[in-house]
Design a protein around this motif. Structure first.
Motif, PDB file in Angstrom:
ATOM      1  N   GLN A  29      67.992 -70.239 -37.688  1.00 24.00           N
ATOM      2  CA  GLN A  29      68.316 -71.522 -38.300  1.00 24.00           C
ATOM      3  C   GLN A  29      68.567 -72.589 -37.237  1.00 24.00           C
ATOM      4  OE1 GLN A  29      70.685 -71.450 -41.901  1.00 24.00           O
ATOM      5  NE2 GLN A  29      71.954 -73.103 -41.102  1.00 24.00           N
ATOM      6  N   ASP A  30      69.200 -72.195 -36.137  1.00 24.51           N
ATOM      7  CA  ASP A  30      69.388 -73.140 -35.029  1.00 24.51           C
ATOM      8  C   ASP A  30      68.034 -73.568 -34.456  1.00 24.51           C
ATOM      9  OD1 ASP A  30      72.119 -72.960 -35.320  1.00 24.51           O
ATOM     10  OD2 ASP A  30      72.400 -71.526 -33.681  1.00 24.51           O
ATOM     11  N   ARG A  31      67.127 -72.631 -34.364  1.00 27.72           N
ATOM     12  CA  ARG A  31      65.774 -72.947 -33.883  1.00 27.72           C
ATOM     13  C   ARG A  31      65.081 -73.909 -34.844  1.00 27.72           C
ATOM     14  NH1 ARG A  31      61.612 -68.025 -32.394  1.00 27.72           N
ATOM     15  NH2 ARG A  31      59.679 -69.203 -32.081  1.00 27.72           N
ATOM     16  N   PHE A  32      65.279 -73.687 -36.126  1.00 30.56           N
ATOM     17  CA  PHE A  32      64.716 -74.553 -37.168  1.00 30.56           C
ATOM     18  C   PHE A  32      65.224 -75.988 -37.032  1.00 30.56           C
ATOM     19  CE2 PHE A  32      65.769 -76.282 -41.430  1.00 30.56           C
ATOM     20  CZ  PHE A  32      64.494 -76.515 -41.916  1.00 30.56           C
ATOM     21  N   THR A  33      66.541 -76.132 -36.857  1.00 31.25           N
ATOM     22  CA  THR A  33      67.105 -77.484 -36.744  1.00 31.25           C
ATOM     23  C   THR A  33      66.651 -78.174 -35.461  1.00 31.25           C
ATOM     24  OG1 THR A  33      69.146 -76.573 -35.784  1.00 31.25           O
ATOM     25  CG2 THR A  33      69.113 -76.934 -38.153  1.00 31.25           C
ATOM     26  N   ALA A  34      66.463 -77.400 -34.402  1.00 31.90           N
ATOM     27  CA  ALA A  34      65.978 -78.000 -33.151  1.00 31.90           C
ATOM     28  C   ALA A  34      64.541 -78.501 -33.309  1.00 31.90           C
ATOM     29  CB  ALA A  34      66.066 -76.977 -32.021  1.00 31.90           C
ATOM     30  N   LEU A  35      63.725 -77.742 -34.018  1.00 34.35           N
ATOM     31  CA  LEU A  35      62.330 -78.139 -34.210  1.00 34.35           C
ATOM     32  C   LEU A  35      62.215 -79.419 -35.038  1.00 34.35           C
ATOM     33  CD1 LEU A  35      60.717 -74.652 -34.912  1.00 34.35           C
ATOM     34  CD2 LEU A  35      60.160 -76.169 -32.995  1.00 34.35           C
ATOM     35  N   LEU A  36      63.186 -79.633 -35.931  1.00 38.90           N
ATOM     36  CA  LEU A  36      63.116 -80.777 -36.834  1.00 38.90           C
ATOM     37  C   LEU A  36      64.153 -81.840 -36.490  1.00 38.90           C
ATOM     38  CD1 LEU A  36      62.537 -78.773 -40.115  1.00 38.90           C
ATOM     39  CD2 LEU A  36      60.861 -80.174 -38.910  1.00 38.90           C
ATOM     40  N   ALA A  37      64.656 -81.803 -35.268  1.00 43.24           N
ATOM     41  CA  ALA A  37      65.717 -82.735 -34.857  1.00 43.24           C
ATOM     42  C   ALA A  37      65.291 -84.191 -34.942  1.00 43.24           C
ATOM     43  CB  ALA A  37      66.167 -82.396 -33.439  1.00 43.24           C
ATOM     44  N   ASP A  38      63.994 -84.468 -34.824  1.00 41.51           N
ATOM     45  CA  ASP A  38      63.517 -85.850 -34.883  1.00 41.51           C
ATOM     46  C   ASP A  38      63.476 -86.401 -36.312  1.00 41.51           C
ATOM     47  OD1 ASP A  38      63.190 -85.876 -32.154  1.00 41.51           O
ATOM     48  OD2 ASP A  38      61.049 -85.383 -32.229  1.00 41.51           O
ATOM     49  N   TYR A  39      63.668 -85.512 -37.297  1.00 41.37           N
ATOM     50  CA  TYR A  39      63.514 -85.933 -38.685  1.00 41.37           C
ATOM     51  C   TYR A  39      64.824 -85.966 -39.471  1.00 41.37           C
ATOM     52  CZ  TYR A  39      58.617 -84.981 -37.633  1.00 41.37           C
ATOM     53  OH  TYR A  39      57.371 -84.974 -37.063  1.00 41.37           O
ATOM     54  N   ALA A  40      65.817 -85.170 -39.053  1.00 42.23           N
ATOM     55  CA  ALA A  40      67.084 -85.122 -39.793  1.00 42.23           C
ATOM     56  C   ALA A  40      68.146 -84.487 -38.914  1.00 42.23           C
ATOM     57  CB  ALA A  40      66.919 -84.324 -41.091  1.00 42.23           C
ATOM     58  N   ASP A  41      69.407 -84.812 -39.197  1.00 41.68           N
ATOM     59  CA  ASP A  41      70.491 -84.218 -38.422  1.00 41.68           C
ATOM     60  C   ASP A  41      70.734 -82.790 -38.891  1.00 41.68           C
ATOM     61  OD1 ASP A  41      72.876 -84.061 -40.389  1.00 41.68           O
ATOM     62  OD2 ASP A  41      72.165 -86.107 -40.637  1.00 41.68           O
ATOM     63  N   PRO A  42      71.384 -81.972 -38.041  1.00 47.61           N
ATOM     64  CA  PRO A  42      71.558 -80.545 -38.358  1.00 47.61           C
ATOM     65  C   PRO A  42      72.252 -80.280 -39.688  1.00 47.61           C
ATOM     66  CG  PRO A  42      72.031 -80.934 -36.048  1.00 47.61           C
ATOM     67  CD  PRO A  42      71.850 -82.288 -36.672  1.00 47.61           C
ATOM     68  N   ASP A  43      73.309 -80.999 -40.008  1.00 46.88           N
ATOM     69  CA  ASP A  43      74.030 -80.745 -41.255  1.00 46.88           C
ATOM     70  C   ASP A  43      73.140 -80.993 -42.472  1.00 46.88           C
ATOM     71  OD1 ASP A  43      76.306 -80.008 -39.910  1.00 46.88           O
ATOM     72  OD2 ASP A  43      77.276 -81.966 -40.079  1.00 46.88           O
ATOM     73  N   LEU A  69      59.708 -68.781 -45.745  1.00 43.83           N
ATOM     74  CA  LEU A  69      59.042 -69.699 -46.666  1.00 43.83           C
ATOM     75  C   LEU A  69      59.942 -70.883 -47.018  1.00 43.83           C
ATOM     76  CD1 LEU A  69      57.305 -67.111 -49.017  1.00 43.83           C
ATOM     77  CD2 LEU A  69      56.169 -68.710 -47.460  1.00 43.83           C
ATOM     78  N   SER A  70      61.240 -70.638 -47.132  1.00 41.47           N
ATOM     79  CA  SER A  70      62.170 -71.729 -47.426  1.00 41.47           C
ATOM     80  C   SER A  70      62.271 -72.693 -46.248  1.00 41.47           C
ATOM     81  CB  SER A  70      63.557 -71.169 -47.771  1.00 41.47           C
ATOM     82  OG  SER A  70      63.526 -70.476 -48.999  1.00 41.47           O
ATOM     83  N   MET A  71      62.205 -72.180 -45.019  1.00 47.96           N
ATOM     84  CA  MET A  71      62.193 -73.067 -43.851  1.00 47.96           C
ATOM     85  C   MET A  71      60.953 -73.945 -43.864  1.00 47.96           C
ATOM     86  SD  MET A  71      63.705 -71.063 -40.511  1.00 47.96           S
ATOM     87  CE  MET A  71      62.442 -69.772 -40.482  1.00 47.96           C
ATOM     88  N   ILE A  72      59.800 -73.350 -44.158  1.00 51.61           N
ATOM     89  CA  ILE A  72      58.560 -74.124 -44.183  1.00 51.61           C
ATOM     90  C   ILE A  72      58.610 -75.178 -45.281  1.00 51.61           C
ATOM     91  CG2 ILE A  72      56.082 -73.972 -44.629  1.00 51.61           C
ATOM     92  CD1 ILE A  72      56.181 -71.181 -43.302  1.00 51.61           C
ATOM     93  N   GLU A  73      59.075 -74.792 -46.443  1.00 55.64           N
ATOM     94  CA  GLU A  73      59.187 -75.739 -47.557  1.00 55.64           C
ATOM     95  C   GLU A  73      60.113 -76.906 -47.206  1.00 55.64           C
ATOM     96  OE1 GLU A  73      61.300 -75.587 -51.897  1.00 55.64           O
ATOM     97  OE2 GLU A  73      59.855 -73.992 -51.451  1.00 55.64           O
ATOM     98  N   THR A  74      61.245 -76.584 -46.583  1.00 58.56           N
ATOM     99  CA  THR A  74      62.187 -77.628 -46.194  1.00 58.56           C
ATOM    100  C   THR A  74      61.593 -78.542 -45.139  1.00 58.56           C
ATOM    101  OG1 THR A  74      64.035 -76.128 -46.671  1.00 58.56           O
ATOM    102  CG2 THR A  74      64.519 -78.046 -45.322  1.00 58.56           C
ATOM    103  N   ARG A  82      54.685 -84.666 -43.312  1.00 66.12           N
ATOM    104  CA  ARG A  82      54.105 -85.002 -41.998  1.00 66.12           C
ATOM    105  C   ARG A  82      54.452 -83.976 -40.920  1.00 66.12           C
ATOM    106  NH1 ARG A  82      56.423 -89.848 -43.586  1.00 66.12           N
ATOM    107  NH2 ARG A  82      58.011 -89.668 -41.950  1.00 66.12           N
ATOM    108  N   VAL A  83      55.030 -82.863 -41.299  1.00 60.50           N
ATOM    109  CA  VAL A  83      55.426 -81.877 -40.299  1.00 60.50           C
ATOM    110  C   VAL A  83      54.190 -81.408 -39.519  1.00 60.50           C
ATOM    111  CG1 VAL A  83      55.269 -80.010 -42.015  1.00 60.50           C
ATOM    112  CG2 VAL A  83      56.595 -79.667 -39.920  1.00 60.50           C
ATOM    113  N   PRO A  84      54.269 -81.391 -38.192  1.00 59.79           N
ATOM    114  CA  PRO A  84      53.116 -80.945 -37.395  1.00 59.79           C
ATOM    115  C   PRO A  84      52.797 -79.470 -37.637  1.00 59.79           C
ATOM    116  CG  PRO A  84      54.670 -82.196 -36.048  1.00 59.79           C
ATOM    117  CD  PRO A  84      55.353 -81.929 -37.349  1.00 59.79           C
ATOM    118  N   ALA A  85      51.531 -79.147 -37.555  1.00 61.21           N
ATOM    119  CA  ALA A  85      51.104 -77.760 -37.723  1.00 61.21           C
ATOM    120  C   ALA A  85      51.761 -76.852 -36.690  1.00 61.21           C
ATOM    121  CB  ALA A  85      49.586 -77.663 -37.624  1.00 61.21           C
TER     122      ALA A  85
END
Length: 235
Positions: A29-43, A69-74, A82-85
């Protein structure tokens, strides 16, 4: 004639009771939030991911595949498509790594199962993805100690009643031990059995519940190594 033992069958939860599990989800989950840090804050990302997991349980069930699958959906939702491949590929890789992670037994797990298997029927009762749970059990080295293994889609009072009737003398002479009050304790007590709570320290938000403190068939232990003494007192 001596009295029959009160407890004849003992069920063990697997994840975070016998071996580590939630810590790997937290790292991913920490890895997930780091990958999407440009789009939303961790909380915000944590809240959106938890909502997706809750929404998808009925479709995907429990386990790594549903989590992935829930990570990908989110990721798709918070980026408005617009999430990069490359990010999707990284999330898939993270899920695969979770499915390949070596098993780490928790303290007292082997000794406790071995001790109780000498005097009681011991069962492994776990939920989640069938292939992943089978893999973890095989790697744990504990498989030969159990008299039965049940991998179920969910843990409810009717499920426990069925399992303990199939493998034992019914739920009223059975005990279930685990780290989840919601899944390992409360439904077993509702089925007529004993529920023993052994906290892990990390608990998934969807598994949290209030302990049934005043119920005569509820007990809480600091660690799994204390279980044989409790069983001896109950038996």
């Amino acid at each position: 004639m001596p009295a029959s033992p009160r407890i004849t069958t003992i069920g063990f939860d697997a994840d975070d009771t016998l071996w580590q599990n939630e810590s790997f989800f937290r790292l991913t989950q920490d890895r997930f939030t780091a990958l999407l840090a440009d789009y939303a804050d961790p909380d915000h990302l944590h809240d959106r991911l938890l909502a997706a997991e809750r929404r998808n349980l009925g479709h995907y069930g429990f386990g790594v595949k549903g989590f992935t699958l829930s990570m990908i959906e989110t990721a798709i939702e918070v980026t408005e498509g617009r999430v990069p491949a490359a990010v999707i590929a990284d999330l898939i890789a993270a899920g695969r790594e979770m499915l390949e992670h070596p098993i780490e037994l928790l303290p007292h797990a082997r000794a406790t199962v071995q001790t109780l298997a000498e005097t009681h029927r011991v069962l492994l009762i776990t939920k989640g993805d069938l292939l992943d749970q089978e893999r973890k059990l095989a790697q744990s080295g504990l498989g030969d100690l159990f008299h039965g293994v049940e991998i179920v889609s969910n843990k409810t009072a009717p499920v426990y009643a069925t399992v303990f009737s199939r493998h034992g003398d019914g739920p009223d002479r059975a005990l279930m031990v685990g780290n989840s009050l919601k899944s390992d304790v409360i439904p077993v007590i509702e089925a007529g059995g004993f529920g023993v709570y052994v906290p892990h320290g990390l608990t998934w938000a969807l598994e949290q519940a209030d302990p049934p403190q005043d119920h005569p068939r509820f007990a809480a232990l600091d660690h799994l190594g204390l279980l044989p003494d409790l069983v001896a007192r109950l038996s």
